[in-house]
Scaffold this motif. Structure first.
Motif, short mmCIF file in Angstrom:
data_model
loop_
_atom_site.label_atom_id
_atom_site.label_comp_id
_atom_site.label_asym_id
_atom_site.label_seq_id
_atom_site.Cartn_x
_atom_site.Cartn_y
_atom_site.Cartn_z
N THR A 107 52.16 34.11 47.38
CA THR A 107 51.11 34.11 46.34
C THR A 107 49.55 34.55 47.19
OG1 THR A 107 50.76 31.80 47.12
CG2 THR A 107 52.50 32.38 45.09
N VAL A 108 48.56 34.99 46.34
CA VAL A 108 47.36 35.56 46.57
C VAL A 108 46.48 35.02 45.62
CG1 VAL A 108 45.94 37.33 47.35
CG2 VAL A 108 48.42 37.47 48.03
N LYS A 109 45.18 34.33 46.35
CA LYS A 109 44.28 34.01 45.50
C LYS A 109 43.69 35.26 44.86
CE LYS A 109 42.88 29.52 47.14
NZ LYS A 109 41.94 28.62 47.75
N ALA A 110 43.26 35.21 43.40
CA ALA A 110 42.31 36.06 42.77
C ALA A 110 41.14 36.25 43.34
CB ALA A 110 42.47 35.89 41.12
N GLU A 111 40.36 37.48 43.20
CA GLU A 111 38.93 37.62 43.83
C GLU A 111 38.15 36.61 43.26
OE1 GLU A 111 37.95 41.72 42.88
OE2 GLU A 111 39.68 42.40 44.27
N ASN A 112 38.07 36.40 42.08
CA ASN A 112 37.19 35.38 41.36
C ASN A 112 37.59 33.96 41.31
OD1 ASN A 112 39.22 35.72 39.55
ND2 ASN A 112 37.84 36.46 38.01
N ASN A 113 38.71 33.60 42.21
CA ASN A 113 39.22 32.46 42.30
C ASN A 113 39.66 31.53 40.98
OD1 ASN A 113 39.09 32.33 45.00
ND2 ASN A 113 36.89 31.79 45.11
N ASP A 114 39.78 32.23 40.12
CA ASP A 114 40.27 31.57 38.86
C ASP A 114 41.90 31.85 38.57
OD1 ASP A 114 40.77 34.43 38.30
OD2 ASP A 114 39.92 34.42 36.25
N GLY A 115 42.60 31.98 39.70
CA GLY A 115 44.17 31.93 39.53
C GLY A 115 44.45 32.47 40.88
N ILE A 116 45.90 33.05 40.55
CA ILE A 116 46.56 33.64 41.86
C ILE A 116 47.35 34.64 41.22
CG2 ILE A 116 46.87 31.46 42.94
CD1 ILE A 116 49.71 31.13 42.01
N HIS A 117 47.70 35.53 42.30
CA HIS A 117 48.80 36.68 42.19
C HIS A 117 49.86 36.39 42.71
CE1 HIS A 117 45.33 38.51 40.23
NE2 HIS A 117 44.67 38.93 41.19
N ILE A 118 51.16 37.02 42.23
CA ILE A 118 52.40 36.75 42.86
C ILE A 118 52.78 38.03 43.03
CG2 ILE A 118 54.70 36.44 42.59
CD1 ILE A 118 54.06 33.82 40.91
N ILE A 119 53.20 38.16 44.58
CA ILE A 119 53.51 39.54 45.12
C ILE A 119 55.12 39.29 45.46
CG2 ILE A 119 53.21 41.35 46.71
CD1 ILE A 119 50.41 40.44 47.06
N LEU A 120 56.01 40.03 44.60
CA LEU A 120 57.42 40.36 45.03
C LEU A 120 57.59 41.17 46.19
CD1 LEU A 120 58.93 40.07 41.43
CD2 LEU A 120 58.89 38.29 43.09
N LYS A 121 58.52 41.03 47.26
CA LYS A 121 58.57 41.89 48.26
C LYS A 121 60.18 42.14 48.51
CE LYS A 121 54.60 40.12 50.79
NZ LYS A 121 54.04 39.35 51.91
#
Length: 504
Positions: free
Chosen positions: A490-504
């Motif tokens: 999980t990575v925080k979004a740039e504006n800190n209003d949520g998260i991104h999920i990255i599948l590897k």
């Protein structure tokens, strides 16, 4: 001799005079003023016969009429029920007509009514095994529905709803005072329920049934007003047109005497009155709490509500009760058993099984349930108690990446081999079962399994070559291989209003 003839004339004239007098007496006694047919009919012998005849005002008048815009078959005998051929997936209009006379049912004037349209089996044998038949169809056609509403073409219908556990029914509200037309699409064909695949003529007949209800004192649409149905057969696209043409050509070859034994073909099909369907929901979904099955608005069911039951133990709808996917456990208390019966549309038997626990109910055999509840409900209850989860369309295995784990290349190697992390701890994967091949369901299932707030997930990416991030789309999900393995971070979004999920 002359004297004798004269005496005969005198006697004859006297008789005529007496007869004329008697006729004049009849005229005086039974004149227009003295003679009344109503007085005669009021005599006991006529009154008794008259009471047994229905008066015109007492003739049953149905409050509604439903007309399906599809032609009836010409190859139906006079005293048989009409038969209508439909094409699979084609939209057909059902006109909802207010048939009330002036002053009839004033309690629904200016108010909405609810109608449930369903496609059901015509044969009694298939009605008894309806649950098994529909489960088998759902297994072969995951994600599909037997019956749908064509909402863009429909007119005057409000708040359309479908239930994921009832793939053969749709419901909506409508105003009898306004023009209303519901366009339906039947996706199952008649040959899908025959033991062997014959031609269209060998397919089983269905019924289209409409049940209409009004509100009760609590605002729930449970008071039955009217039901009507018609017999149909469903063919593959354009098959109904070919069948109609074949029937018409056969009738043209018959003699005039033979044609008199058959009904003419009509451009529309009028649904005839029938008994209400026994498994109608006990309440319409509204703001008040209700133990009835939850019906989900079709406009809002794009991702959050699957069309079939989940086979994942962690699968839960976003505020939607998964009543059909819950199996009763032997450890269930009497109260939990009552709730299970209500959720699975057995409300009429809650009092009968009021002292039964889950173990008590599961001990009953199929023969016991048929004897207690009757053939139709007994078999349905037995199937619900023994029901199995529906196979998902796609299964993937996902593991959350640990902060102290080895670099990406090592992680991918471990993921491919099912090995361990750099710290020696084995990777623990969770199974994600997808019923809808869409990206939003991937995000929702990840949120459920790993306790991530769903509303905080902005996007789901897949890490591609050279570490680029590729947006996970519906098309990408549809091309996932079954039982693929993924690590995710999980990575925080740039504006800190949520998260991104990255599948590897």
């Amino acid at each position: 001799m002359a004297w004798v003839l004269k005496m005969d004339e005198v006697i004859e004239s006297g008789l005529v005079h007496d007869f004329d007098a008697s006729l004049s007496g009849i005229g005086q006694e039974l004149g227009a003023g003295a003679y009344s047919m109503s007085d005669v009919l009021a005599l006991p012998i006529f009154k008794q016969e008259d009471s047994s005849l229905p008066l015109d005002g007492e003739t049953k008048h149905p409050p509604f009429q439903y007309v399906m815009c599809a032609a009836t078959s010409p190859a139906v005998k006079l005293h048989d029920e009409t038969l209508t051929y439909l094409n699979q997936g084609q939209s057909y209009e059902i006109r909802m007509l207010d048939n009330r006379k002036m002053g009839d049912m004033p309690e629904i004037s200016g108010k909405l009514v609810k109608s449930i349209i369903r496609v059901v089996f015509h044969d009694r044998r298939l009605q008894y095994t309806e649950h098994q038949q529909l489960e088998g169809w759902k297994w072969n056609r995951p994600g599909d529905r037997l019956l749908d509403l064509d909402i863009p073409m429909s007119v005057g219908i409000i708040d359309t709803r479908t239930n994921p556990s009832q793939l053969n029914a749709v419901e909506f509200l409508w105003d009898p005072a306004k023009r209303t037309s519901a366009f339906i699409q039947v996706h199952c064909i008649s040959t899908e329920f025959t033991p062997r695949k014959h031609g269209g003529e060998k397919g089983v007949p269905f019924r289209i049934q409409v049940d209409t209800f009004k509100q009760n004192e609590n605002g729930e649409y449970t008071d039955h007003l009217h039901s009507a149905s018609c017999q149909i057969k469903v063919f593959k696209p354009k098959g109904a047109d070919r069948k109609q043409k074949t029937d018409r050509e056969k009738m043209e070859k018959r003699t005039a005497h033979e044609k008199e034994k058959y009904q003419p073909s009509y451009d529309t099909t009028i649904l005839t009155e029938c008994s209400p369907w026994p498994d109608t929901p006990t309440a319409y979904v509204n703001n008040s709490p209700s133990p009835a099955p939850t019906f989900t608005s079709s406009q809002q069911s794009t991702c959050s509500v699957p069309d079939s039951n989940s086979s994942s133990p962690n699968h839960q709808g976003d505020g939607v009760s998964q009543v059909s996917g819950e199996q009763i456990q032997p450890s269930a208390t009497t109260q939990e058993t009552q709730q299970w019966l209500l959720k699975n549309r057995f409300s009429s038997y809650t009092r009968l099984f009021s002292n039964f626990s889950g173990a008590d109910l599961l001990k009953l055999t199929k023969e016991d349930l048929v004897q207690i509840c009757g053939a139709a409900d007994g078999i349905r209850l037995y199937n619900s108690l023994k029901s199995r989860s529906v196979r998902p369309r796609l299964t993937i295995y996902v593991c959350q990446e640990q902060l102290s784990s080895t670099p990406l290349q090592g992680q991918q190697q471990a993921a491919g081999s099912g090995g361990e992390s750099g710290s020696g701890t084995p990777y623990v994967y969770h199974a994600i079962y997808l019923e809808e091949m869409v990206a939003s369901e991937v995000a929702r299932k990840l949120a459920l399994v790993f306790n991530i707030p769903f509303h905080q997930i902005n996007q789901v990416y897949r890490q591609g070559p050279t570490g680029i991030h590729i947006l996970v789309s519906d098309q990408m999900v549809q091309n996932f291989q079954d039982e693929s393995c993924f690590l995710f971070s999980t990575v925080k979004a740039e504006n800190n209003d949520g998260i991104h999920i990255i599948l590897k």
